[in-house]
Design an enzyme around this catalytic site. Structure first.
Site, PDB file in Angstrom:
ATOM      1  N   LYS A 208       0.844  -1.200   0.000  1.00  0.00           N
ATOM      2  CA  LYS A 208       0.000   0.000   0.000  1.00  0.00           C
ATOM      3  C   LYS A 208       0.879   1.250   0.000  1.00  0.00           C
ATOM      4  CE  LYS A 208      -3.595   2.738   0.824  1.00  0.00           C
ATOM      5  NZ  LYS A 208      -4.559   3.095  -0.170  1.00  0.00           N
TER       6      LYS A 208
ATOM      7  N   LYS B 209      -1.355  11.660   5.622  1.00  0.00           N
ATOM      8  CA  LYS B 209      -1.074  10.658   6.660  1.00  0.00           C
ATOM      9  C   LYS B 209      -0.295   9.493   6.072  1.00  0.00           C
ATOM     10  CE  LYS B 209      -4.204   7.683   7.386  1.00  0.00           C
ATOM     11  NZ  LYS B 209      -3.727   6.380   6.911  1.00  0.00           N
TER      12      LYS B 209
END
Length: 170
Positions: free
Chosen positions: A52, A120
């Site tokens: 990811k 983030k």
């Protein structure tokens, strides 16, 4: 109806990157297939998270490149839609060119993925790279661009809003 269509498109295009016990992964595959089509077992626990992270690095570069291509096209007086059509099937073709750029041209900055969540994710990558003593210059530059947008109150827009700051300048 539009919401349902967008949701179905999102599910169709969603990639699932999983780490952990491969036997458990195979047991969960039917559930994963309800959530997306790009289902990939990546290896031991944590491998899915690292994959990811790789995705987010690649997306950061692709969104920034798509944005700057639009800025260049506008600055030199090209028809932006024609330019996108011309480059979409060549080496520059990408999901961002096909799906995000048209939204930018329509001034649609609604989130598919929020800027605040992208920041983030980029910070997570940067922290991991600090532990590995590796510096990712492009990611840092793109993260700085998004942090500037967040500082302007744009953190709840979609990642394509990075184009907004460039395209609205005279």
């Amino acid at each position: 109806k539009e919401y349902r269509r967008q949701r179905q498109m999102c599910i169709r295009d969603r990639s699932i990157m999983t780490g952990g016990d491969e036997e458990v992964f195979e047991q969960m595959r039917p559930l994963f297939s309800l959530l997306g089509t790009g289902i990939q077992y990546m290896g031991e626990a944590g491998s899915g998270q690292h994959t990811k992270a790789c995705n987010q690095i690649a997306v950061a570069g692709a969104v920034a490149a798509m944005s700057e291509a639009l800025v260049y096209a506008r600055a030199v007086g090209l028809d932006e839609q024609k330019m996108l059509t011309a480059i979409a099937k060549g080496a520059a073709g990408s999901w961002q060119i096909d799906n995000t750029a048209p939204r930018v041209l329509a001034n649609d900055f609604a989130p598919g993925f929020y800027i605040k969540h992208f920041i983030k994710d980029m910070h997570i990558v940067q922290q991991e790279m600090e532990q590995q003593d590796v510096h990712l210059d492009m990611l840092e530059a793109v993260c700085n661009m998004y942090e500037a947008l967040a500082g302007m109150g744009e953190e709840n827009n979609g990642t394509q809003a990075v184009s907004y700051t460039h395209l609205t300048l005279p």
